[in-house]
Motif scaffolding. Structure first.
Motif, PDB file in Angstrom:
ATOM      1  N   UNK A  59       1.570 -10.645   9.930  1.00  0.00           N
ATOM      2  CA  UNK A  59       1.053  -9.513  10.723  1.00  0.00           C
ATOM      3  C   UNK A  59       0.189  -8.568   9.879  1.00  0.00           C
ATOM      4  N   UNK A  60       0.221  -8.741   8.572  1.00  0.00           N
ATOM      5  CA  UNK A  60      -0.467  -7.903   7.548  1.00  0.00           C
ATOM      6  C   UNK A  60       0.161  -6.518   7.371  1.00  0.00           C
ATOM      7  N   UNK A  84      -7.824 -12.641  10.497  1.00  0.00           N
ATOM      8  CA  UNK A  84      -8.551 -11.695  11.354  1.00  0.00           C
ATOM      9  C   UNK A  84      -8.016 -10.273  11.155  1.00  0.00           C
ATOM     10  N   UNK A  85      -6.680 -10.129  11.191  1.00  0.00           N
ATOM     11  CA  UNK A  85      -6.093  -8.787  11.026  1.00  0.00           C
ATOM     12  C   UNK A  85      -6.433  -8.220   9.635  1.00  0.00           C
ATOM     13  N   UNK A  86      -6.330  -9.070   8.620  1.00  0.00           N
ATOM     14  CA  UNK A  86      -6.562  -8.584   7.254  1.00  0.00           C
ATOM     15  C   UNK A  86      -8.013  -8.134   7.072  1.00  0.00           C
ATOM     16  N   UNK A  91     -10.816  -4.581   5.245  1.00  0.00           N
ATOM     17  CA  UNK A  91     -12.241  -4.624   4.906  1.00  0.00           C
ATOM     18  C   UNK A  91     -13.121  -3.919   5.929  1.00  0.00           C
ATOM     19  N   UNK A  92     -12.491  -3.336   6.956  1.00  0.00           N
ATOM     20  CA  UNK A  92     -13.264  -2.730   8.051  1.00  0.00           C
ATOM     21  C   UNK A  92     -14.113  -1.542   7.635  1.00  0.00           C
ATOM     22  N   UNK A  93     -13.672  -0.816   6.603  1.00  0.00           N
ATOM     23  CA  UNK A  93     -14.455   0.353   6.154  1.00  0.00           C
ATOM     24  C   UNK A  93     -14.266   1.530   7.091  1.00  0.00           C
ATOM     25  N   UNK A  94     -15.346   2.250   7.318  1.00  0.00           N
ATOM     26  CA  UNK A  94     -15.255   3.497   8.092  1.00  0.00           C
ATOM     27  C   UNK A  94     -14.857   3.205   9.552  1.00  0.00           C
ATOM     28  N   UNK A 215      -9.602 -11.165   1.201  1.00  0.00           N
ATOM     29  CA  UNK A 215      -8.901 -11.806   2.323  1.00  0.00           C
ATOM     30  C   UNK A 215      -9.156 -13.304   2.259  1.00  0.00           C
ATOM     31  N   UNK A 216      -8.088 -14.090   2.445  1.00  0.00           N
ATOM     32  CA  UNK A 216      -8.258 -15.544   2.431  1.00  0.00           C
ATOM     33  C   UNK A 216      -7.422 -16.154   3.547  1.00  0.00           C
ATOM     34  N   UNK A 217      -7.833 -17.323   3.998  1.00  0.00           N
ATOM     35  CA  UNK A 217      -6.978 -18.118   4.891  1.00  0.00           C
ATOM     36  C   UNK A 217      -6.691 -19.410   4.153  1.00  0.00           C
ATOM     37  N   UNK A 218      -5.503 -19.492   3.573  1.00  0.00           N
ATOM     38  CA  UNK A 218      -5.224 -20.629   2.696  1.00  0.00           C
ATOM     39  C   UNK A 218      -3.772 -21.034   2.738  1.00  0.00           C
TER      40      UNK A 218
END
Ligand SMILES: C[S@@+](CC[C@H](N)C(=O)[O-])C[C@H]1O[C@@H](n2cnc3c(N)ncnc32)[C@H](O)[C@@H]1O
Length: 383
Positions: A59-60, A84-86, A91-94, A215-218
């Protein structure tokens, strides 16, 4: 067997020790460590890390908390929704720059589409008799919104981070109006009260820090040995020690198949009563940590995987989450931990175990069908 009495003084110790646990956000998630955040942050702080790896980010919640208190976080999981959540939170920023997008998506005109066909139910139908109305995770007023918004997200050709913000907002909104027990491998017979509400997208609680996050998907075995970090937090699935539990019941890809489909919007081939993606079948999407079988050697595959993972993780400090209901017995886990490092702390949810000798905690890890599973955190320093 009886559990040992816990000294009353230790109760709620962590509420005082880490009073400033930051706010996080997330979907309902099996094994989410929301309640353990104060303990995890307290243990992490002991190691004074700059960089932290959250290798089963789910869920992060943990990644978010670690980022909010100022560490540089690498968040990784094999699940697409977790990536996606991470991306969104780390990393979304402002945050404010997404306001118009969320407003625009909320204004999309509902349409009948693929999601409504497979996951939408009509509450005005008779659940028992109508062939049209089966048990479904959402009411059609919400799947029709989902259909419209998901198409619009693709139509806008957003950059990957903005897309992740939009998808996270969409998934959180859907999570609030579902008619499930918190996962999608079965749906409630009666509509839940919340499913009558109309979903509303909100701005996610994006963390805007100057810190760089990765962020990684691994698969964990592809990243654990390469993550150049001071501290690794490992929260693998515990599987089940219930011999009668079918493996599909404890598998994340099966529980949350709809979140995968919403992220990918790939209209996959489906199977079974709850319309699972074919690639969430047990023989395709199995995680070794969810395995309930033994290897030919007689050792449980899940226990062997934890041992291999601990050995492969290169961070100097490791925090491992585990439950007394998991596949590994206390003795097996103790053996794996002691093989790679020195156990510095053991925490049971709400209680701190002062481990002078590593075997102390194993005495308190007792299995009793009458007792609920107990959550443990182990801090180890690698040899
Ligand atoms: C107990 S949950 C983690 C929960 C998370 N810490 C939280 O607070 O939400 C276990 C996670 O392991 C992931 N997982 C299972 N097998 C994996 C593997 N081989 N590599 C990476 N992630 C895996 C699942 O997708 C799931 O999100």
């Amino acid at each position: 067997m009886r559990l040992m009495t816990i000294p009353p003084l230790q109760t709620n110790l962590f509420k005082n020790i880490y009073p400033d646990t930051p706010k996080t956000e997330g979907i309902k998630y099996a094994g989410s460590k929301l309640k353990l955040l104060p303990q995890i942050l307290w243990l992490a702080a002991k190691t004074k890390p700059k960089t932290v790896f959250d290798g089963f980010s789910g869920s992060t919640r943990v990644s978010q908390a670690l980022a909010r208190v100022g560490y540089s976080v690498t968040s990784s999981d094999q699940a697409v929704w977790s990536e996606t959540f991470a991306r969104c939170y780390l990393q979304g920023g402002e945050r404010a720059k997404y306001s118009l997008l969320i407003k625009h998506l909320n204004a999309c005109k509902p349409v009948d589409g693929w999601f409504t066909e497979h996951y939408g139910g009509d509450p005005s139908g008779d659940v028992n008799n109508s062939s049209k109305v089966k048990k479904r995770p959402w009411q059609i007023q919400n799947t029709r919104k989902l259909d419209a918004i998901r198409e619009e997200i693709d139509r806008l050709y957003l950059d990957p981070i903005t897309e992740a913000v939009a998808l996270t907002s969409l998934i959180l909104a859907l999570d609030k109006v579902d008619s499930t027990l918190g996962h999608f491998s079965s749906y409630l017979r009666e509509w839940s009260p919340r499913s009558y509400k109309t979903m509303q997208l909100k701005l996610p609680l994006i963390i805007d820090t100057a810190m760089n996050h990765t962020v990684a998907r691994s698969d964990i075995f592809d990243v654990a040995s390469n993550a150049d970090v001071d501290l690794a937090y490992l929260d693998p699935p515990y599987g089940s020690n219930n011999e009668k539990m079918p493996p599909s019941r404890v598998r994340y890809s099966a529980y949350y198949h709809v979140w995968t489909t919403i992220c990918l919007n790939d209209r996959p081939q489906l199977f079974g009563k709850v319309h699972r993606r074919v690639d969430s079948k047990d023989d395709v999407a199995a995680s070794v940590f969810e395995e309930f079988r033994r290897a030919p050697s007689g050792k449980f595959l899940a226990v062997d995987a934890i041992h291999r993972l601990l050995k492969a993780t290169t961070a100097k400090h490791i925090i491992l989450s585990y439950s007394s209901g998991g596949r590994a017995t206390a003795a097996e886990l103790n053996e794996a931990l002691c093989d790679v490092g020195k156990i510095i702390e053991v925490i049971e949810l709400d209680y701190r175990r002062n481990v002078m000798a590593a075997m102390t905690w194993t005495n308190e890890w007792l299995r009793d069908a009458q007792e609920p599973n107990r959550e443990f955190l182990f801090l180890i320093k690698r040899f």
